[in-house]
Design a protein around this motif. Structure first.
Motif, short mmCIF file in Angstrom:
data_model
loop_
_atom_site.label_atom_id
_atom_site.label_comp_id
_atom_site.label_asym_id
_atom_site.label_seq_id
_atom_site.Cartn_x
_atom_site.Cartn_y
_atom_site.Cartn_z
N LYS A 15 0.82 -1.23 0.00
CA LYS A 15 0.00 0.00 0.00
C LYS A 15 0.84 1.27 0.00
O LYS A 15 0.60 2.16 -0.81
N PRO A 16 1.84 1.39 0.89
CA PRO A 16 2.65 2.61 0.85
C PRO A 16 3.40 2.79 -0.48
O PRO A 16 3.48 3.89 -1.00
N SER A 41 2.55 1.61 -3.47
CA SER A 41 1.63 1.92 -4.56
C SER A 41 1.05 3.33 -4.45
O SER A 41 0.54 3.87 -5.42
N SER A 42 1.15 3.94 -3.27
CA SER A 42 0.64 5.30 -3.11
C SER A 42 1.63 6.35 -3.62
O SER A 42 1.27 7.52 -3.78
N ASN A 45 3.45 7.75 -6.60
CA ASN A 45 3.38 7.67 -8.07
C ASN A 45 4.72 7.42 -8.73
O ASN A 45 4.80 6.75 -9.76
#
Length: 87
Positions: A47-48, A50-51, A53
């Motif tokens: 999650k971190p 993929s956040s 860009n």
């Protein structure tokens, strides 16, 4: 090794992943620990990562390189096995 990776700050993880690109490009053996580290980090910090860009192109490139180098490693090992088997 996983314990050390878990202690890394997220900014260092991003830098580490970016530094893996030239390493994988020039690597001919000993690829297993590098790919294991990469897989562990992506699974753990999905999650971190993929956040951010800026990480997506890096992840795509790492995926391509890791797949390519892993396949090359397998082919090399298969050839070595065949050579030993024939003797």
């Amino acid at each position: 090794m996983e314990e050390v990776l878990l202690l890394m700050p997220f900014s260092s993880v991003c830098y580490f992943m970016e530094a893996l690109i030239p390493l994988l490009n020039n690597m001919h053996h000993g690829i297993e620990p590098v790919v294991r580290s990469l897989i562990f980090l992506v699974q753990t910090l999905q999650k971190p990562i993929s956040s951010v860009n800026d990480m997506m192109p890096i992840l795509r490139q790492l995926n391509i390189l890791a797949t390519k180098k892993t396949n090359e490693f397998r082919v090399c090992n298969n050839l070595l096995y065949l050579i030993e088997f024939e003797q």
